[in-house]
Write a protein that holds these residues in place. Structure first.
Motif, mmCIF file in Angstrom:
data_model
loop_
_atom_site.group_PDB
_atom_site.id
_atom_site.type_symbol
_atom_site.label_atom_id
_atom_site.label_comp_id
_atom_site.label_asym_id
_atom_site.label_seq_id
_atom_site.Cartn_x
_atom_site.Cartn_y
_atom_site.Cartn_z
ATOM 1 N N ARG A 234 0.848 -1.194 0.000
ATOM 2 C CA ARG A 234 0.000 0.000 0.000
ATOM 3 C C ARG A 234 0.880 1.239 0.000
ATOM 4 N NH1 ARG A 234 0.808 -1.407 5.183
ATOM 5 N NH2 ARG A 234 1.219 0.272 6.674
ATOM 6 N N SER A 235 0.306 2.312 -0.473
ATOM 7 C CA SER A 235 0.933 3.624 -0.372
ATOM 8 C C SER A 235 0.047 4.477 0.518
ATOM 9 C CB SER A 235 1.079 4.272 -1.749
ATOM 10 O OG SER A 235 1.667 5.556 -1.639
ATOM 11 N N ASP A 263 -14.584 3.568 5.346
ATOM 12 C CA ASP A 263 -14.046 3.524 6.710
ATOM 13 C C ASP A 263 -12.706 2.799 6.770
ATOM 14 O OD1 ASP A 263 -16.366 4.820 7.618
ATOM 15 O OD2 ASP A 263 -17.419 2.906 7.801
ATOM 16 N N SER A 264 -11.878 3.013 5.752
ATOM 17 C CA SER A 264 -10.508 2.484 5.708
ATOM 18 C C SER A 264 -10.446 0.963 5.640
ATOM 19 C CB SER A 264 -9.690 2.973 6.919
ATOM 20 O OG SER A 264 -9.548 4.372 6.887
ATOM 21 N N LYS A 265 -11.521 0.292 5.249
ATOM 22 C CA LYS A 265 -11.485 -1.157 5.121
ATOM 23 C C LYS A 265 -10.875 -1.564 3.781
ATOM 24 C CE LYS A 265 -15.310 -2.306 8.206
ATOM 25 N NZ LYS A 265 -16.628 -2.976 8.333
ATOM 26 N N VAL A 266 -10.100 -2.643 3.808
ATOM 27 C CA VAL A 266 -9.499 -3.213 2.613
ATOM 28 C C VAL A 266 -9.789 -4.705 2.618
ATOM 29 C CG1 VAL A 266 -7.400 -3.467 1.235
ATOM 30 C CG2 VAL A 266 -7.640 -1.517 2.783
ATOM 31 N N SER A 284 -8.713 -5.859 6.375
ATOM 32 C CA SER A 284 -8.047 -4.900 7.262
ATOM 33 C C SER A 284 -9.016 -3.765 7.530
ATOM 34 C CB SER A 284 -6.773 -4.356 6.604
ATOM 35 O OG SER A 284 -6.236 -3.279 7.361
ATOM 36 N N GLU A 285 -9.076 -3.315 8.762
ATOM 37 C CA GLU A 285 -9.973 -2.217 9.132
ATOM 38 C C GLU A 285 -9.224 -0.902 9.343
ATOM 39 O OE1 GLU A 285 -12.163 -3.639 12.467
ATOM 40 O OE2 GLU A 285 -13.487 -4.902 11.239
ATOM 41 N N ASN A 286 -7.933 -0.896 9.038
ATOM 42 C CA ASN A 286 -7.147 0.328 9.210
ATOM 43 C C ASN A 286 -6.280 0.622 7.986
ATOM 44 O OD1 ASN A 286 -5.238 -1.664 9.487
ATOM 45 N ND2 ASN A 286 -4.818 -1.284 11.647
ATOM 46 N N GLY A 287 -6.877 0.419 6.818
ATOM 47 C CA GLY A 287 -6.191 0.794 5.589
ATOM 48 C C GLY A 287 -5.076 -0.111 5.164
ATOM 49 N N GLY A 288 -5.014 -1.333 5.692
ATOM 50 C CA GLY A 288 -3.990 -2.289 5.292
ATOM 51 C C GLY A 288 -2.812 -2.382 6.242
ATOM 52 N N LYS A 289 -2.866 -1.690 7.388
ATOM 53 C CA LYS A 289 -1.744 -1.742 8.329
ATOM 54 C C LYS A 289 -1.692 -3.075 9.061
ATOM 55 C CE LYS A 289 -1.730 3.267 9.092
ATOM 56 N NZ LYS A 289 -1.923 4.364 10.077
#
Length: 470
Positions: A234-235, A263-266, A284-289
């Motif tokens: 991810r970027s 909501d930043s889900k991926v 992921s619920e935090n953008g892929g972190k």
């Protein structure tokens, strides 16, 4: 080689005997309906919803012996019904076509990419209202040099991303346009090859919440099969850098896809190849972190490399999953959704097809789209001669077309000239180190010798037919 981390282990996979319990009609799906038939080879069906809610189906028609110029065809569904099929695009000079992908933007345009001769990655676009007219499409241009399976994504009115596997062992690359495909950035490497002698294919891209997400399958070079793993990067918003590649699954897994939600889900989905099987899901619920433990939507042992597994979400956030695998005496397209936090047992959609009716029996390459927030459309090919579709209205709110798929808007994020890793996340246990398999898969994705693309496509087609007859 690029460093890589590993994803959480998969959850319990269940047993193949408990996967099909209901028929399509019992769950509100329409019966399979023939959309198109040809005496020539028909493959690579795609389905896309445009900004005005029209549903577009695109596919390729060709003949392996080269007697017919490969062409891209189109049909669309609007308030008046289905349009007549039309031929809309060919490769300049009448060359080969493969790996077609399409996306719709919020301004009302369709964007398509495909691979032509000499590994050239072509691009064209059209106003969605004129997509059925060959004159409505722009003259195809070459964006880059790529292996077969590249990905494209649109965000908002003008942002277009194309991610693709570089030739040989050069890694994964990306180009972007901030003006709807009129002008393109220089190509940028977003990941180096993972191994000492590996190369990527099956690259997909998605964007949302200010982030860009890229996934791909890594293969040994030049042998191809088996795949050595599926990867995600991810970027981050405002960063000119990319995360360290995260291995979601190891040897024997391929055809990974990515969807960016609200909501930043991926969301990620991928296949197990023939002999490994299974269809897998990560969120992921935090953008892929960070990622939840991987779930098996379809148990190990079922299915192979027969088209990307497709995941989409309705206007209320409900998840819908489409894939394909064989279960005797019938096999084909299967659907699952989430109820009370769990994936339901898969149901068979493509019932009623007889093996004796087809020279080569195959029901695969499914694609799905959702229009008006609650209308599901699934397309797939049967016997390399026909395109079928099925529909369902799900229990979600109906919404008027908003000018794009149900995604948050995003501003353009600059891309780095090379892949600069973000700070690594904690190392996680390895998932899915399958036994190395020596047999060919049904749709062998990489024959990385020095031959031309036409020869590659012929080999792929023959292998698929041979596998289906086994």
């Amino acid at each position: 080689p690029a460093p890589a981390e590993t994803a959480p282990d998969a959850a319990a996979t269940g047993t193949p005997e408990a996967t099909v319990t209901l028929t399509a009609e019992e769950t509100g799906w329409s019966k399979p309906r023939l959309l198109y038939r040809s005496d020539y080879n028909v493959t690579n069906p795609l389905v896309v919803t445009d900004a005005d809610g029209r549903v577009h189906v695109l596919w390729l028609e060709t003949q392996a012996e080269g007697e017919v110029i490969p062409a891209m065809f189109h049909k669309q569904l609007d308030d008046t019904g289905w349009s007549k099929p039309t031929s809309i695009l060919i490769t300049p000079g009448g060359g080969s076509m493969g790996g077609v992908e399409a996306a719709a933007d919020a301004r009302g345009r369709l964007h398509v990419i495909w691979q032509g001769p000499n590994n050239a990655l072509y691009y064209s676009q059209a106003e969605a209202a004129e997509a059925g007219d060959a004159q409505g499409w722009t003259t195809p241009i070459i964006l880059a040099t790529s292996f077969i399976h590249a990905g494209i994504a649109c965000v908002g009115e003008d942002m277009v991303y194309v991610a693709y596997p570089g030739p040989e062992m050069t890694g994964v690359f990306m180009m972007s346009s901030e003006d709807g495909g009129e002008n393109w950035s220089p190509e940028r490497q977003v990941s180096a090859p993972i191994g000492e002698e590996t190369a990527p294919d099956y690259v997909q891209v998605a964007a949302g919440d200010g982030r860009v997400h890229v996934v791909w399958t890594e293969f040994g070079y030049p042998r191809g099969i088996p795949p050595t793993g599926v990867y995600y990067i991810r970027s981050e918003e405002g960063r000119a850098s990319w995360s360290t590649p995260l291995r979601m699954a190891g040897v024997g897994y391929d055809q990974i896809t990515v969807r960016a939600g609200m909501d930043s889900k991926v969301y990620l989905t991928w296949n197990g190849m023939a002999g490994v099987g299974g269809r897998y899901y990560g969120v992921s619920e935090n953008g892929g972190k960070t990622w939840r433990a991987i779930e098996a939507v379809i148990p190990a042992g079922l299915g192979g490399t027969s088209g990307y597994p497709q995941l989409d979400f309705d206007a209320d956030g409900g998840l819908h999953f489409i894939t394909t695998y064989d279960v005797e005496p019938e096999g084909g397209i299967h659907y699952s959704d989430v109820e009370e936090g769990k994936w339901t047992d898969a149901i068979l959609l493509s019932s009623g097809f007889k093996r004796s009716d087809y020279e080569t029996y195959s029901i695969e390459l499914p694609r799905m789209t959702i229009s008006h927030g609650n209308r599901l459309y699934v397309v797939y090919e049967v016997g390399f001669k026909e395109i079928y579709y099925q529909t369902k209205i799900v229990e979600a709110r109906e919404v008027e077309p908003l000018g794009a798929p149900i995604l948050p808007t995003q501003t353009a994020t600059p891309l780095p000239p090379t892949a600069t890793p973000l700070p690594p996340t904690p190392t996680l246990p390895v998932f899915g180190e399958a036994t190395r398999i020596r047999s060919f898969d049904a749709s062998m994705p990489l024959v990385l010798a020095s031959g031309g693309v036409i020869g590659l496509l012929i080999i792929v087609g023959l292998l698929r037919r041979w596998s289906m007859r086994k």
